[in-house]
Design a protein around this motif. Structure first.
Motif, PDB file in Angstrom:
ATOM      1  N   ALA A 933       0.823  -1.207   0.000  1.00 43.03           N
ATOM      2  CA  ALA A 933       0.000   0.000   0.000  1.00 43.03           C
ATOM      3  C   ALA A 933       0.859   1.260   0.000  1.00 43.03           C
ATOM      4  O   ALA A 933       0.482   2.276  -0.592  1.00 43.03           O
ATOM      5  CB  ALA A 933      -0.939  -0.007   1.212  1.00 43.03           C
ATOM      6  N   LEU A 934       2.029   1.205   0.644  1.00 40.37           N
ATOM      7  CA  LEU A 934       2.901   2.374   0.661  1.00 40.37           C
ATOM      8  C   LEU A 934       3.378   2.731  -0.746  1.00 40.37           C
ATOM      9  O   LEU A 934       3.626   3.898  -1.036  1.00 40.37           O
ATOM     10  CB  LEU A 934       4.110   2.113   1.562  1.00 40.37           C
ATOM     11  N   ARG A 935       3.525   1.727  -1.595  1.00 37.09           N
ATOM     12  CA  ARG A 935       3.962   2.015  -2.964  1.00 37.09           C
ATOM     13  C   ARG A 935       2.930   2.832  -3.714  1.00 37.09           C
ATOM     14  O   ARG A 935       3.243   3.484  -4.710  1.00 37.09           O
ATOM     15  CB  ARG A 935       4.223   0.703  -3.712  1.00 37.09           C
ATOM     16  N   HIS A 936       1.681   2.798  -3.256  1.00 36.05           N
ATOM     17  CA  HIS A 936       0.614   3.586  -3.868  1.00 36.05           C
ATOM     18  C   HIS A 936       0.244   4.791  -3.000  1.00 36.05           C
ATOM     19  O   HIS A 936      -0.857   5.324  -3.111  1.00 36.05           O
ATOM     20  CB  HIS A 936      -0.617   2.705  -4.096  1.00 36.05           C
ATOM     21  N   LYS A 965       0.830  19.458   7.801  1.00 35.87           N
ATOM     22  CA  LYS A 965      -0.076  18.969   6.771  1.00 35.87           C
ATOM     23  C   LYS A 965       0.671  17.964   5.925  1.00 35.87           C
ATOM     24  O   LYS A 965       1.860  18.107   5.677  1.00 35.87           O
ATOM     25  CB  LYS A 965      -0.588  20.115   5.897  1.00 35.87           C
ATOM     26  N   HIS A 966      -0.025  16.962   5.464  1.00 39.20           N
ATOM     27  CA  HIS A 966       0.577  15.882   4.685  1.00 39.20           C
ATOM     28  C   HIS A 966       0.062  15.994   3.252  1.00 39.20           C
ATOM     29  O   HIS A 966      -1.108  15.798   2.998  1.00 39.20           O
ATOM     30  CB  HIS A 966       0.167  14.538   5.295  1.00 39.20           C
ATOM     31  N   ILE A 967       0.939  16.387   2.326  1.00 37.90           N
ATOM     32  CA  ILE A 967       0.532  16.666   0.955  1.00 37.90           C
ATOM     33  C   ILE A 967       1.447  15.908   0.015  1.00 37.90           C
ATOM     34  O   ILE A 967       2.656  15.846   0.206  1.00 37.90           O
ATOM     35  CB  ILE A 967       0.613  18.181   0.653  1.00 37.90           C
ATOM     36  N   PHE A 968       0.872  15.311  -1.016  1.00 32.36           N
ATOM     37  CA  PHE A 968       1.652  14.616  -2.028  1.00 32.36           C
ATOM     38  C   PHE A 968       1.663  15.449  -3.309  1.00 32.36           C
ATOM     39  O   PHE A 968       0.651  16.037  -3.684  1.00 32.36           O
ATOM     40  CB  PHE A 968       1.052  13.240  -2.331  1.00 32.36           C
ATOM     41  N   TYR A 969       2.787  15.484  -3.982  1.00 35.82           N
ATOM     42  CA  TYR A 969       2.921  16.228  -5.222  1.00 35.82           C
ATOM     43  C   TYR A 969       3.243  15.250  -6.348  1.00 35.82           C
ATOM     44  O   TYR A 969       3.859  14.216  -6.147  1.00 35.82           O
ATOM     45  CB  TYR A 969       4.048  17.266  -5.124  1.00 35.82           C
ATOM     46  N   GLY A 970       2.860  15.645  -7.533  1.00 32.83           N
ATOM     47  CA  GLY A 970       3.058  14.751  -8.656  1.00 32.83           C
ATOM     48  C   GLY A 970       4.460  14.806  -9.226  1.00 32.83           C
ATOM     49  O   GLY A 970       4.895  13.892  -9.888  1.00 32.83           O
ATOM     50  N   LYS A 971       5.228  15.882  -8.992  1.00 30.22           N
ATOM     51  CA  LYS A 971       6.535  16.027  -9.612  1.00 30.22           C
ATOM     52  C   LYS A 971       7.446  16.809  -8.686  1.00 30.22           C
ATOM     53  O   LYS A 971       7.034  17.737  -8.017  1.00 30.22           O
ATOM     54  CB  LYS A 971       6.401  16.741 -10.956  1.00 30.22           C
ATOM     55  N   TYR A 972       8.703  16.408  -8.633  1.00 32.40           N
ATOM     56  CA  TYR A 972       9.698  17.154  -7.875  1.00 32.40           C
ATOM     57  C   TYR A 972      10.603  17.886  -8.863  1.00 32.40           C
ATOM     58  O   TYR A 972      10.990  17.332  -9.893  1.00 32.40           O
ATOM     59  CB  TYR A 972      10.549  16.207  -7.016  1.00 32.40           C
ATOM     60  N   PHE A 973      10.951  19.135  -8.523  1.00 31.98           N
ATOM     61  CA  PHE A 973      11.810  19.923  -9.380  1.00 31.98           C
ATOM     62  C   PHE A 973      13.199  19.959  -8.775  1.00 31.98           C
ATOM     63  O   PHE A 973      13.378  19.970  -7.568  1.00 31.98           O
ATOM     64  CB  PHE A 973      11.261  21.345  -9.512  1.00 31.98           C
ATOM     65  N   HIS A 974      14.196  19.991  -9.619  1.00 34.50           N
ATOM     66  CA  HIS A 974      15.596  19.955  -9.166  1.00 34.50           C
ATOM     67  C   HIS A 974      16.302  21.219  -9.618  1.00 34.50           C
ATOM     68  O   HIS A 974      16.095  21.695 -10.726  1.00 34.50           O
ATOM     69  CB  HIS A 974      16.299  18.734  -9.753  1.00 34.50           C
ATOM     70  N   THR A 975      17.111  21.763  -8.754  1.00 36.67           N
ATOM     71  CA  THR A 975      17.926  22.915  -9.123  1.00 36.67           C
ATOM     72  C   THR A 975      19.325  22.701  -8.596  1.00 36.67           C
ATOM     73  O   THR A 975      19.519  22.142  -7.518  1.00 36.67           O
ATOM     74  CB  THR A 975      17.344  24.223  -8.564  1.00 36.67           C
TER      75      THR A 975
END
Length: 1049
Positions: A933-936, A965-975
């Protein structure tokens, strides 16, 4: 006396530490019994007793050693044959223990999902159970009993081993391997030995009927009791009736057949007593199958096909109380016409599932409730896992088991009923040896019935589909339920249990994996899937508010938790009236000048240095003068503090505050490894734009050495100030910041990915953070706290340098490097100073565990006592290492350390103490979650020992003035650039954003369980403008206010 027939199966009897606990398990196929191996490991089993025949059949290495089976612990195999044993001395006698609540043995149980549990049975329960069976069955000395059952568990163990020995009976044991060769062997032994009692199952009676025609001179008149072990199966009545009709002419009497009901948890639940009155018929009931699916009892006529004829399993065991409760929800008592789960209150029962406290409470500690909501008694009941009711005269009727229950569209169906219906459709012509498996799978949020059967080798494809069509029609007309899938497989291809039955959980797993390889399949989803969703309709337009709420909501609630509000807490905190730590130190130097704030210990455990309030104040003044006169620094300039863990670092930090400079603590280079550690120091100094570098004389020489020149360009160092020689004059004026939101210090660290990250801390955030820790850990001037942490970043720096000045408690400082010389230094200091609260790192805990594992007795002799420790908090920015903390607690338990004292903190780079285990909080909780379940990105709680389970230990409650707050994002940005992230003292937008980069957390009743540490690179905040707006929707931030890359706090 015991007489064993040939071809006996092997027996493993594994003993644990005294008092001996014995676990019975069949080892005929150890390579496939990984679940049993897991149970043996969890029970700490190290020795396996077995027979010579079994030992020879086990696989062996070229050296003759038995390899460790997959999933099994390492075992010492011991053969118990007489030729391998030495004769005991004449003066040796077995130690006879009292019948107390110590565990006598552990009996394993296989659950519906295939997992194996261990049921513990105490000595008093074992003795009471044998006495109850003796009274119920009327056992007497020298009687002969024929046992066809597995003598390692259940009824075969209770009657054929335990109770028979107690009454000195003669036992004839017939192994299953002999029964397969000669199904009449048990009847032959009854006739040969004129046995009084026989323990069989309905399958043994059925196969004896098939083979009896070739046997003559059968006389069963000696039997006074034929115990049917699976009498709880309602379909065993057909085997009992057929066996009685055939063998009644052979001397078998009707009152001899005694079905019984049992379960691993409650042992023997009920048994029909033998009687001499042949005119008293057994109890029977003809029940409507349709009514049973709704959990009610409706008497029907026997002529119909959709009825279930059940027989009683006798009366409740002597000394026991039985009731029937609703199988779902609150254990409320059933009405007289309702079907429920049978519960028993008695001494002669199991006591727990070994090592599983949660499951134990749900099964062994049930308090049935009345309709008014009150318990019927103060004594706990035990769930038997049997579905049934209590009929007239106290007779017990069982109509199925909880493991075989399938709830389809709100109606209850029993797998045994479906099997019986399928077998009734010409079983001998088509189904191979009656081998049918029935289970349910979840499809579209409901259970669907699946039937898998082995077909005879001579069956044609046409015969197969004709039989399957008739089975579907029969189940539909009798049970009024559709079958999702009916699959036929070749003979002898389904997984088997050690005694030849179908392994249901493995069959279901093969079906779900698509590895069943059936030869014929009939799928009927249209008859059973009746809850298909309606066609998609056009929905109204979704506004921005709905998008925000939809992104915040996971499941049914917003994943957020809050700590106590600092403004609403009434306390006597005098330091609260000051806005800056520098003012707090000046106040303490005036009010309590001689109060000791810091005590530094060396490797020998003696005091190397100490600081009182006034000493720290005066030393900070001198350092401030040096910064202004020798360094020519202005307020706001950055100063790098390169010191070893100690008093000098603390004094230098407050000297910077007195001068208005911004300190940055930096770990000094290692003298033995300058080439790799010095570049990190140089990088932090350059990135932080430090105008000056303060250190000791020894490190100053190290920075200008040849080795340093080979690693970095020493000419580019900023001015280096040596604080070993301080001026004696005081500053004309101590700097006071004009605004609490100005910068107090910079917190730099290097992540595990090699990325350098810095966090700005304002004066207001620093004071609020110290007060939060003070309230959470209950710190005040009379307290002593032992700290064994690196003081360069994160919570370790705050505890080492800041908290004592704010709270006034004495910090006993123990540099972690000193433990390399003396691993017992930290624990000896905790014991010597009678410390109640201590903080350490995982490296310190691991060093103590490995270095002191064999020295506990010597430490105890030296007077080491950890019984006064109330909290031992591990500070780290990672998931709690449960195995290490448990090993540490177990190792030092004998020295007085309470397991509940060991806990962990939860923090990240931008919020150093999101959670802390308070001193007055409950014991740290450990839960188990499903890794699949953690994988999803979902959290699913499971029991300990479940497949794919991951243990998570509670990291405490949310610290005061924190909102998470616990929030999931669809994409991480790198700099690739380095940015300094802000932190807010009230835990709003940027704090939540920083928490995201380091962790994924799950909030369970406002307790924190850290799942994973992502260690992702730091990101540009400007990229996350929409995210910041989403997170801080309570404080509506405008894009213009976030245009600069950094915001001062």
């Amino acid at each position: 006396s015991c007489h064993w027939a040939p071809l006996e199966k092997s027996l493993t009897w594994s003993s644990l530490h005294p008092p001996f606990r014995c676990l019975y398990t069949l080892t005929s196929s150890p390579l496939r019994s990984q679940q049993i191996g897991f149970l043996l490991g969890s029970c700490g089993v190290t020795v396996a007793l077995t027979s010579d025949a079994c030992h020879k059949g086990l696989p062996k290495s070229p050296t003759g050693e038995i390899p460790q089976f997959k999933g099994w612990p390492k075992l010492l195999w011991f053969v118990t044959e007489s030729k391998h044993l030495s004769k005991p001395p004449r003066d040796w006698f077995p130690h006879i223990k009292d019948a107390n609540n110590d565990t006598a043995y552990i009996e394993y149980k296989t659950c519906k999902d295939g997992s194996v549990l261990g049921v513990t049975v105490t000595r008093i329960a074992l003795l009471t159970h044998c006495q109850a069976l003796t009274q119920a069955c009327g056992y007497t000395e020298a009687e002969t009993i024929v046992n066809v059952l597995d003598f390692k568990k259940d009824v075969g163990l209770w009657h054929g081993i335990l109770t028979s020995v107690m009454n000195m009976m003669h036992v004839i044991s017939i192994p299953y391997s002999l029964m397969k060769v000669n199904p009449l062997s048990w009847i032959q032994k009854v006739c040969q030995y004129k046995a009084k009692v026989a323990c069989v199952k309905s399958r043994d009676m059925h196969w004896a009927l098939v083979a009896h025609r070739d046997q003559r001179d059968i006389n069963l008149s000696s039997l006074r009791m034929l115990i049917v072990a699976d009498g709880a199966n309602p379909w065993s009545i057909s085997s009992c009736d057929a066996f009685l009709n055939v063998f009644q002419s052979k001397g078998l009497r009707q009152e001899v057949i005694c079905p019984c009901a049992s379960s691993p948890e409650a042992l023997t639940v009920a048994i029909r007593r033998p009687t001499d009155d042949s005119n008293q018929p057994p109890g029977r009931g003809v029940l409507s199958m349709h009514g049973l699916t709704y959990g009610v009892i409706r008497v029907d006529s026997e002529e119909k096909l959709s009825v279930l004829t059940v027989q009683d399993v006798g009366l409740v065991m002597p000394g026991a109380i039985m009731c029937s409760v609703k199988p779902d929800g609150i254990p409320q008592l059933c009405k007289t016409d309702e079907i429920g789960e049978l519960c028993v209150c008695a001494i002669a029962t199991g006591t727990s599932y070994y090592g599983l406290s949660g499951m134990t409470k749900n099964t062994f500690e049930v308090f049935p409730m009345t309709s008014s909501g009150g318990p019927i008694t103060e004594y706990p009941f035990i769930r038997t896992g049997l579905l049934g009711f209590i009929g007239p005269g106290g007779l017990v009727f069982v109509i199925g088991k909880m493991d075989g229950l399938m709830v389809v569209s709100g109606r209850r169906h029993n797998a045994d009923d479906i099997v019986a219906t399928a077998l009734a459709v010409e079983p001998m012509k088509f189904v191979y040896r009656g081998r049918i498996a029935v289970f349910s799978v979840s499809v579209l949020h409901d259970e669907r019935i699946v039937i898998v059967a082995e077909q005879r080798p001579d069956s044609t494809e046409e015969d197969s589909f004709q039989w399957m069509s008739r089975v579907l029609q029969a189940i539909d007309s009798i049970h009024q339920v559709g079958v999702y899938c009916l699959a036929l497989v070749p003979a002898n291809t389904l997984p088997k249990t050690p005694l030849g039955g179908i392994h249901l959980s493995e069959t279901k797993q093969l079906f779900l994996e698509g590895s069943l390889h059936p030869c014929n399949v009939l799928m009927c989803p249209h008859t059973c899937v009746t809850n298909l969703p309606k066609p998609r309709q056009k929905q109204p337009e979704i506004g921005p508010a709905s998008v925000m709420v939809g992104n915040l909501v996971s499941g049914k609630r917003i994943a957020q938790a809050s700590g106590r509000d600092l403004g609403q807490i009434e306390d006597n905190d005098q330091a609260r009236k000051f806005l800056f730590l520098s003012e707090v130190l000046q106040w303490r130097a005036q009010t309590t000048p001689d109060h000791v704030l810091y005590t530094l210990l060396n490797c020998r455990g003696t005091i190397a240095n100490s600081l009182t309030c006034v000493q720290l104040h005066k030393r900070a003044e001198k350092i401030a003068v040096m910064l202004m006169e020798r360094g020519h620094l202005q307020d706001g300039d950055h100063v790098a503090l390169v010191y070893p863990p100690g008093i000098d670092l603390i004094a230098a930090f407050y000297g910077c505050l007195y001068a208005g400079c911004v300190p940055i603590t930096v770990r000094p280079p290692h003298p033995q490894n300058i080439a790799t550690t010095l570049p990190t120091v140089k990088m932090i100094v350059e990135v932080s734009r430090s105008a000056c570098l303060m250190t000791t004389q020894l490190i100053c020489k190290l920075l200008r050495s040849r080795e340093a020149a080979a690693a970095v360009d020493v000419r580019t160092w900023p001015p280096v100030l040596d604080t070993d020689d301080l001026p004696k004059k005081r500053p004309a004026q101590i700097y006071k910041p004009s605004n609490p939101e100005t910068l107090a210090y910079l917190d730099f660290s290097v992540s595990t990915t090699g990325m350098l990250a810095g966090v700005k801390m304002s004066h207001a955030a620093t004071s609020a953070f110290c007060r939060s820790i003070k309230l959470q850990c209950e710190l005040y001037p009379s307290r002593e706290v032992a700290i064994c942490l690196d003081p360069y970043c994160g919570l370790g720096f705050v505890l080492w340098c800041l908290c004592s000045v704010y709270s006034g408690h004495q910090s006993i400082l123990i540099p972690p490097s000193e433990l390399e010389t003396n691993p017992a230094l930290w624990l000896l200091a905790v014991s010597q100073y009678k410390v109640r609260d201590t903080f350490c790192s995982y490296s310190v805990m691991e060093l103590c565990t490995k270095g002191l594992g064999s020295q506990t007795e010597s430490l105890k002799a030296r007077g080491l006592d950890l019984s006064r420790v109330r909290t031992c908090v591990v500070v780290a920015e990672e998931r709690p290492r449960i195995a290490l903390t448990q090993s540490f607690s177990k190792l030092f338990k004998d020295l007085g350390l309470h397991p509940r004292a060991v806990s962990t903190s939860l923090g990240c780079r931008v919020n150093l103490a999101i959670c802390l285990q308070g001193t007055s909080g409950p014991d740290p909780t450990t839960v188990y979650v499903d890794m699949r379940a953690l994988r999803h990105d979902r959290v699913r709680l499971v029991e300990r020992g479940s497949p794919h389970s991951l243990p998570l230990m509670e990291s405490g409650k949310v610290s005061t003035e924190r909102r998470v707050k616990h929030i999931f994002y669809g994409k991480y940005f790198h700099t690739t650039s380095i940015h300094l992230l802000n932190t807010f003292r009230d835990g709003d937008s940027t704090t939540s954003l920083g928490s995201l980069f380091q962790y994924l957390t799950t909030l369970l009743v406002k307790k924190f369980f850290l799942i994973s540490n992502l260690n992702l690179p730091w990101c540009n905040l400007r990229t996350f403008l929409p995210v910041l707006l989403l997170v801080a929707w309570e404080k509506v931030l405008t894009p213009t206010s976030l245009q600069p890359p950094f915001r001062q706090l």
